[in-house]
Scaffold this motif. Structure first.
Motif, PDB file in Angstrom:
ATOM      1  N   UNK A   1       0.996  -1.149   0.123  1.00 16.48           N
ATOM      2  CA  UNK A   1       0.157  -0.070   0.149  1.00 16.48           C
ATOM      3  C   UNK A   1       1.036   1.277   0.087  1.00 16.48           C
ATOM      4  N   UNK A   2       0.527   2.055  -1.013  1.00 11.47           N
ATOM      5  CA  UNK A   2       1.229   3.540  -1.014  1.00 11.47           C
ATOM      6  C   UNK A   2       1.275   4.126   0.296  1.00 11.47           C
ATOM      7  N   UNK A   3       2.514   4.680   1.037  1.00  8.78           N
ATOM      8  CA  UNK A   3       2.274   5.407   2.229  1.00  8.78           C
ATOM      9  C   UNK A   3       2.755   6.831   1.812  1.00  8.78           C
TER      10      UNK A   3
ATOM     11  N   UNK B   1       7.701  12.714   8.673  1.00 12.08           N
ATOM     12  CA  UNK B   1       7.298  13.285   9.775  1.00 12.08           C
ATOM     13  C   UNK B   1       7.274  12.464  11.029  1.00 12.08           C
ATOM     14  N   UNK B   2       6.947  11.129  10.619  1.00 11.08           N
ATOM     15  CA  UNK B   2       6.939  10.071  11.691  1.00 11.08           C
ATOM     16  C   UNK B   2       8.198   9.735  12.188  1.00 11.08           C
TER      17      UNK B   2
ATOM     18  N   UNK C   1       9.250   0.303  13.309  1.00 14.66           N
ATOM     19  CA  UNK C   1       8.808   1.163  12.303  1.00 14.66           C
ATOM     20  C   UNK C   1       7.881   0.693  11.151  1.00 14.66           C
ATOM     21  N   UNK C   2       7.615  -0.382  11.390  1.00 11.53           N
ATOM     22  CA  UNK C   2       6.481  -1.036  10.326  1.00 11.53           C
ATOM     23  C   UNK C   2       6.836  -0.773   8.983  1.00 11.53           C
ATOM     24  N   UNK C   3       6.149  -0.195   8.205  1.00 17.67           N
ATOM     25  CA  UNK C   3       6.175   0.249   6.752  1.00 17.67           C
ATOM     26  C   UNK C   3       7.211   1.188   6.516  1.00 17.67           C
ATOM     27  N   UNK C   4       7.184   2.072   7.640  1.00 16.84           N
ATOM     28  CA  UNK C   4       8.077   3.449   7.467  1.00 16.84           C
ATOM     29  C   UNK C   4       9.670   2.759   7.657  1.00 16.84           C
ATOM     30  N   UNK C   5       9.896   1.659   7.834  1.00 17.25           N
ATOM     31  CA  UNK C   5      11.178   1.084   7.689  1.00 17.25           C
ATOM     32  C   UNK C   5      11.985   1.108   6.480  1.00 17.25           C
TER      33      UNK C   5
ATOM     34  N   UNK D   1       6.098  -0.347  22.880  1.00 16.96           N
ATOM     35  CA  UNK D   1       7.377  -0.998  23.239  1.00 16.96           C
ATOM     36  C   UNK D   1       7.604  -2.218  22.369  1.00 16.96           C
ATOM     37  N   UNK D   2       8.645  -2.140  21.768  1.00 19.11           N
ATOM     38  CA  UNK D   2       8.856  -3.224  20.997  1.00 19.11           C
ATOM     39  C   UNK D   2       9.173  -4.697  21.735  1.00 19.11           C
TER      40      UNK D   2
END
Lengths: 394, 338
Positions: free
Chosen positions: A190-192, A199-200, A322-326, A385-386
């Motif tokens: 999915x496009x992010x 920013x995140x 970070x999930x998809x932000x990674x 928390x990871x």
């Protein structure tokens, strides 16, 4: 770098531009490489990288004829630019070559050749280049014509390996260009929105400080390895012929320590181990600065043990949770390679103004920043928390 | 099948290409067929790192030049018999040339003349023979230039520090040319004559560390305000520095200069600034040039002749205005006896 310093009779700062050209190219070409890959595909990216690197290797020929240092920097920049594109394209290329289940295995196999290549490169330098260089003592009684001849002879020693590299790159280029390689279709996520991601990431202190830590880690690594041979020669008085072996030893220590660290990471929390090794690295730098003998040189070699876990550990810690932000965040960590371009110049400047041993204050401070990041991660909880922090293999 | 052949063929083709690249890279490693050459090297002793460095460099150069090197050494700086025996043994071995650092300028001459009578080329290295015409060539440090360099440095540094010079001279011994030339050079470089009143004391030390220390103690007792110290070599300089420290003298206000360029002094005294500057000489060049000169002659080149200056550089961690020098790192990279 030491070779160029000797051939052109330069200051440490001037010769450190070699690292600036090399790592600077890596930094500058990282984003264009990603653009080429996404716009034209992996194969074009790989071929562009190989081709540019080969051109860089061939540029050493006119550079050695012109006997101009700047020309060598241009050749080196071109070579590194090609390698940057190659590396940026090749990793996802390797992943896309087969099934997703075996992608990590393929990538690890490909990456396993990196330290082997680094060791072989240093070994070739120690055997084929360093012993053949004209000694500085003999240059003290040379006429200008003899000096010119010695420069040409020394540069030809440097030239041959680069020509060999260019030839091998051309062969690999032809192999890839004329073969049809099946590429599996990339899974479309999915496009992010990029703006939101940036920013995140910026508001995530573990990531933001991680990029800073990675900058200093790469800087410490580049400084340590760049100046090992010079430390051996300038501080301890090891001959040009034998000084290369200490860099070789550093790389072997790095390689062995990496496997030991993988084992230790199974026992200790990664940032705890990162903190211990960073402090160990700082201690080694202090010994190198104040013990101006073989003990100092052993400390310089030992820094590599501290460095061995840093890149993958910082990488893993900074991207954790970070999930998809990674995916986007990884680019920032790769661009932290800029530290390898800038800090060696500071190290060289300290050597010129202070003393060769004092230069190790620079990697010492860099490793202190890494230690501070590890401490920050240990003392600061994440939200959410990871569950676990994983280290990846560089 | 055709497709399989092409897939198999590409890596093979790459392998051939790689092999060609590697073969081209190593092509330069094959030694040429050269005329065999045998050279003898005779040094004074093996206890002094200066001579060990000379031998090691000669061995390295001989190896790269495809020369057989025979080496011999005395037991001390005055062991003439060992050197004469070595010359005779080398002549019997049929050497093409001999490099010799004579322990006695005159004592080794008859054996050298006998060797030259048999067509053997003889080069004196480091130390001249008397008469100099007894050898084909003489490769050595320009000792006067070395002294001049440290003299110029001492004068410039004293001026920079605002010192009224009170000079102490720690010499070698009467009649030894290297010491006399260095002293002469120092005085010229400093811009003073032998009888200048700024020279507050001058003593012979035989180049020995302990005697250097004793001499400095005595000179300090006579003139506590000594602020420029010239020493003929680094062992003497180390002894003088020890005496200055023992006497509680602030070394920041004293300019100590020397000649040699050995690793011990550069690392332990020039680097921390106890010895302000030293003129570094290169036994490496004596060995390198000596071996290649004789090898070249045997292989059709010119016969070595005359004097060759084997180089000298001023090493300091604290440069003086207007005086060309190299830094301590250069000194450590090129020091002998490391």
């Amino acid at each position: 770098m030491g070779v160029f310093r000797g051939i052109f009779d330069m200051t440490n700062f001037q010769s450190s531009l070699v690292q600036f050209a090399y790592y600077g190219a890596y930094f500058l070409l990282a984003l264009p490489a990603a653009f080429i890959t996404s716009r034209y595909g992996y194969k074009v990216g790989v071929l562009t990288g190989l081709g540019l690197a080969a051109v860089g290797g061939v540029l050493f020929v006119p550079a050695s004829k012109a006997l101009v240092y700047g020309f060598f920097l241009l050749a080196l920049f071109t070579l590194a630019a090609g390698l940057s594109i190659l590396e940026t394209s090749a990793n996802p290329f390797v992943i896309a070559l087969g099934s997703e289940e075996t992608a990590t295995q393929r990538l690890n196999l490909a990456q396993a050749f990196n330290p082997v290549g680094a060791n072989v490169g240093v070994l070739m330098g120690a055997i084929l280049i360093l012993p053949g260089l004209t000694s500085e003592a003999s240059k003290t009684i040379m006429s200008p014509d003899e000096l010119l001849q010695s420069q040409e002879a020394d540069l030809s020693l440097v030239l041959n390996p680069y020509l060999g590299i260019a030839a091998v790159l051309v062969i690999i280029w032809l192999l890839i260009a004329f073969r049809k390689i099946p590429i599996l279709e990339q899974p479309k996520g999915d496009a992010v929105p990029v703006g939101n991601v940036a920013t995140r990431l910026w508001h995530n202190r573990h990531y933001r400080y991680g990029v800073v830590a990675q900058f200093f880690n790469v800087a410490a690594q580049t400084c340590t390895w760049t100046f090992t041979i010079l430390y051996a020669q300038d501080v301890v008085g090891i001959s040009e012929k034998n000084s290369g072996w200490f860099l070789q030893a550093s790389l072997i220590v790095f390689l062995i320590a990496r496997f030991v660290m993988v084992w230790l990471l199974g026992i200790f929390r990664p940032t705890k181990l990162l903190l211990i090794m960073a402090v160990f690295g700082v201690a080694c730098c202090l010994i190198a600065m104040f013990s101006l003998n073989i003990v100092g040189l052993i400390a310089v070699v030992a820094i590599s043990a501290a460095l061995s876990l840093m890149f993958p550990t910082i990488y893993g810690v900074a991207l954790s949770g970070l999930g998809e932000d990674a995916k986007f965040g990884a680019a920032g960590l790769v661009m932290a390679i800029l530290g390898g371009a800038l800090l060696p110049m500071v190290h060289a400047l300290v050597m010129d103004v202070g003393s060769p041993a004092l230069g190790y204050v620079v990697p010492g401070v860099c490793l202190a920043f890494v230690a501070a990041y590890a401490l920050f991660d240990l003392r600061t909880s994440r939200d959410p928390k990871p569950s676990a922090t994983s280290a990846v293999v560089q | 099948m055709r497709g399989n052949f092409r897939r198999m063929g590409a890596p093979k083709w790459a392998l051939v290409g790689l092999s060609m690249v590697l073969m081209a890279g190593f092509a330069g490693c094959t030694p040429d067929d050269q005329e065999p050459v045998t050279i003898g090297l005779i040094t004074k002793q093996e206890n002094n790192p200066y001579w060990v460095t000379m031998r090691r460099v000669a061995e390295d150069v001989a190896k790269s030049e495809g020369v057989t090197l025979l080496t011999a050494t005395g037991t001390s700086d005055t062991d003439i018999d060992s050197e004469v025996n070595a010359i005779e043994a080398m002549v019997d071995e049929g050497v093409d040339g001999i490099l010799i650092a004579g322990t006695d300028s005159k004592g080794v001459v008859p054996a050298i003349e006998a060797a030259r009578a048999k067509g053997i080329t003889v080069i004196a290295v480091d130390t001249p023979v008397d008469p100099l015409s007894a050898v084909d060539a003489f490769y050595a440090t320009d000792n006067k230039r070395a002294g001049e360099m440290v003299g110029q440095y001492a004068a410039a540094k004293a001026k920079e520090l605002g010192l009224e010079p009170q000079v102490a001279i720690l010499d070698l011994a009467p009649g030894i040319s290297s010491g006399e030339l260095r002293r002469e050079g120092f005085l010229a470089g400093f811009g003073i004559a032998d009888d200048d009143p700024v020279i507050v004391g001058s003593t012979d030390t035989s180049g020995d560390r302990e005697l250097g220390k004793v001499a400095m103690v005595q000179l300090l007792a006579q003139t506590p305000g000594i602020n420029v110290v010239y020493t003929v070599n680094e062992p003497v300089a180390l002894g003088a520095v020890e005496a200055l420290k023992d006497a509680g003298v602030d070394l920041g206000g004293v300019v100590v200069v020397s000649v040699d360029g050995g690793c011990e002094a550069i690392k332990t005294a020039v680097r921390p600034g106890d010895i302000d500057a030293t003129a570094q000489q290169y036994p490496q060049n004596m060995a390198r040039k000596g071996v290649t000169a004789i090898a070249d002659e045997v292989r059709g080149g010119e016969k070595p002749s005359g004097y060759l200056d084997t180089g000298v550089e001023l090493i300091t961690g604290d440069p003086a205005p207007g005086v060309t020098s190299r830094d301590v790192a250069f000194g450590i990279r090129n020091c002998w006896g490391g």
